[in-house]
Design an enzyme around this catalytic site. Sequence first.
Site, PDB file in Angstrom:
ATOM      1  CG  HIS A 114      -2.133   0.713   0.959  1.00 12.14           C
ATOM      2  ND1 HIS A 114      -2.369   1.663   0.091  1.00 12.14           N
ATOM      3  CD2 HIS A 114      -3.382   0.803   1.732  1.00 12.14           C
ATOM      4  CE1 HIS A 114      -3.744   1.985   0.016  1.00 12.14           C
ATOM      5  NE2 HIS A 114      -4.388   1.530   1.122  1.00 12.14           N
ATOM      6  CG  ASP A 117     -10.847 -12.509 -19.927  1.00 12.14           C
ATOM      7  OD1 ASP A 117     -10.135 -13.750 -19.663  1.00 12.14           O
ATOM      8  OD2 ASP A 117     -11.476 -12.570 -20.869  1.00 12.14           O
TER       9      ASP A 117
END
Length: 437
Positions: free
Chosen positions: A158, A367
């Site tokens: 982060h 995908d």
Amino acid sequence: MERALEVLVRARESIKPAYPTPEHLRNFKLSLMDQINFPVYVSTIFLYKADGNVKADQISQCLKSSLSKTLTKFYPLAGRVKDDFSIDCNDEGAEYVEAFANGFLFEYLQKPDQNLLRDFHPFNYAESPVASNGGPMMRMQATFFKCGGLAITVCTCHKLIDGVSLGIFVNSWTTTARAGNKEVVPRFVASTIFPASESFVPLPLHISPVQANRFVFDTKKIDRLRAEVSSASVPRPTRVEALTALIWKCARAASRSNLGYSRPSLSAHAINVRAVAEPPLPDNSVGNSVAYLMAQASEKEIETLQDLVCSLRKAKAEFRRNGLKTLLENKSIFDIPESIKDKFEKDEIDFYTFSSIVNFPYYEVADFGWGKPVHLTFPNYLVSNLIMLMDTNDGKGIEVLMTLSPEDMAFFERDQELLAFATTNPSVLGYTNTSKL
């Protein structure tokens, strides 16, 4: 608690960029937003049903080769944090683990409990998500199920990556894997708009035992909730505003039932500031560009849902006026109201952090060539009072992933006002093609 699926690690390696990072890019400057943020890994797990046309070895090779090419563009993710001001882009690489689960994908999808996935991480994430100095900026694991299904876990530090940045990275990675025509190129410009500072105030990180749960809201119930929370002040609340108000109200009720008395409450709401920065950051800007607006509720009142929605709208308006300016002046991402600051510092308030990725196309961009994920999740084992809203995989409803203390969650998940709109952790199989699971 569900028992974790047994996982056997087969290989562990470091994936380096396909091409060396040029010398002039090797010292990457962190922005003020990067400095402020937690030095922790954020875990995202994408789950895919089996594709009988592609074998596990082929999938793993595709993931590794496309990751190597992608890291050439996202070169800071192949480096190591040097100090509070910079990343050494030394091309040491991202950690990649290949593993096999002694179970089937449907075992998770029929009851999506994050505890089943504790070992689907390349390190002991459930015990400590904190990123150590000198550790990889990115760590990932590809776990294959008995059925041929696949879980891809991406753990990003982060210190550089927010939710939008992760989406940009995944989009670039999957586009490369599919050999797509439209190249996704990141822009690293946040430090020019939010320059680093020696006087930054780091976000506090409180690690404690938590109980996680998942709640799903379908379209019809969200519409009914929006109608109920509308008022003359806010006649058309958004879906996220309506759900946030409901969750905040029920979480406060759970705290009150647990403690035996009411406390003042603050809710912090993550907001993407790319578009409101001066000048605006490009949509493909990678780096932390999230601020938090603060909404407040008093312990002396039992606010209605309409009251809480109004409080959210007021907080948004105040942030638009001077929120970003205040953040840059104070070098702090949380602007705690003076009237409650003393109690906040003494941990005498109910404090909740909300984050929404509703309408962000995570399912579409993830995908790799063997289809979109059937489900994705963001495991959180140690940070309490954290609430994330996201689309269901059919795009028709909203999932809420949240953690509370075990004591508060026991009251929260039985709240009848909540359950009038939410379904507690339903099976994903209800809206997923169950073949090859």
